[in-house]
Design an enzyme around this catalytic site. Sequence first.
Site, PDB file in Angstrom:
ATOM      1  N   LYS A 199       0.711  -1.327  -0.076  1.00  0.00           N
ATOM      2  CA  LYS A 199      -0.058  -0.038   0.009  1.00  0.00           C
ATOM      3  C   LYS A 199       0.990   1.367   0.066  1.00  0.00           C
ATOM      4  O   LYS A 199       0.656   2.393  -0.575  1.00  0.00           O
ATOM      5  CB  LYS A 199      -0.840   0.048   1.200  1.00  0.00           C
ATOM      6  CG  LYS A 199      -1.833   1.264   1.428  1.00  0.00           C
ATOM      7  CD  LYS A 199      -2.620   1.831   0.415  1.00  0.00           C
ATOM      8  CE  LYS A 199      -3.531   3.000   0.600  1.00  0.00           C
ATOM      9  NZ  LYS A 199      -4.252   2.755   1.703  1.00  0.00           N
ATOM     10  N   LYS A 268       1.208  10.666   4.758  1.00  0.00           N
ATOM     11  CA  LYS A 268       1.323   9.774   5.710  1.00  0.00           C
ATOM     12  C   LYS A 268       1.933   8.525   5.106  1.00  0.00           C
ATOM     13  O   LYS A 268       3.131   7.657   5.311  1.00  0.00           O
ATOM     14  CB  LYS A 268       0.240   9.496   6.796  1.00  0.00           C
ATOM     15  CG  LYS A 268       0.509   8.200   7.761  1.00  0.00           C
ATOM     16  CD  LYS A 268      -0.741   7.701   8.121  1.00  0.00           C
ATOM     17  CE  LYS A 268      -1.304   6.787   7.212  1.00  0.00           C
ATOM     18  NZ  LYS A 268      -2.593   6.208   7.553  1.00  0.00           N
TER      19      LYS A 268
END
Length: 317
Positions: A199, A268
């Site tokens: 991811k 992030k």
Amino acid sequence: MESLLTDCLIILQATRNMSEKPMSILKAPAVIGFVGLGRMGLPMVRNLLNSGFTVRGFDQSEIARAEIAAAGAVACNSAVEVATGADAVITMLPNGVIVREVVIGRDGISSVLPPEAIVIDMSSSAPTDTTHLSEQLAARGIRLVDAPVSGGRTRAVDGTLTIMAGGEPAVVSTVLPVLEAMSTTIFRTGKIGSGHAMKAINNYVSGAGMVAAMEGVILGEAFGLDPEVIVDVLNVSTGRNNTTEVKMKQFVLNRDFGSGFALGLMAKDIGIARQLAQALNLPMGSLAETSARWEAAQEKLGSDADHTEMYRFLSES
């Protein structure tokens, strides 16, 4: 010494038995706990309900709890209440630090989960943190699967998310029907933590491509090219990417900036990829630079700004 060796053998045998014991596939109407009912979590819960699963959900937002109750789920007042009696618990939370607190912190869900229960972390967490969490849960007989998603809210609503699932093959197989209720594309990425690694890598490549596409449009417009034409040419040429295809005209050129994915989350995730490279002693200059750009945009525009507002940051820099 003999006693120590005996104890070690007992632990090894218990671990072997746990890994070899056949696991029942989690099919509807199995009870699924769900912690984190935000923009992604709510539609994911609805798809689980539509597939026949029994869902117990918790979020700090009373509005979110009311929404899942209206949809047919059981709204709980705490994460521990969610986990009590659940066959598996899904976490869909902002980051790995919060996941860890919910799972093994004070009054964490691991305190009420029975042996062989499964936690499915669908948040975007750091792979190394996930590996460590898995080891701590395994000591309590609890399994962990990391299964982050890609596709945004639109695909969360229609149940077509891409899921990257890491963990023991037998455990991933056990929760496959649960994942299939929310996804049409599921990749088994390998060992625990590999889903979160994938991811982060995906969002790094996406974030870098977004910056390149936006800077290309800004450059062309400064020269006198029509931004719409620039995007059209890119989309039938080698420069096309996700940003040129589904973001530039839809959210950027019209100044809508409403894709539904926060800039802070993108920053992030790219930061997680940078940290992973550092942990593996890989000097990746482009990754470091991309991460720095997104962090700077976050500082200027705020974490809650839509990630397509990166165009504003680049235009004004």
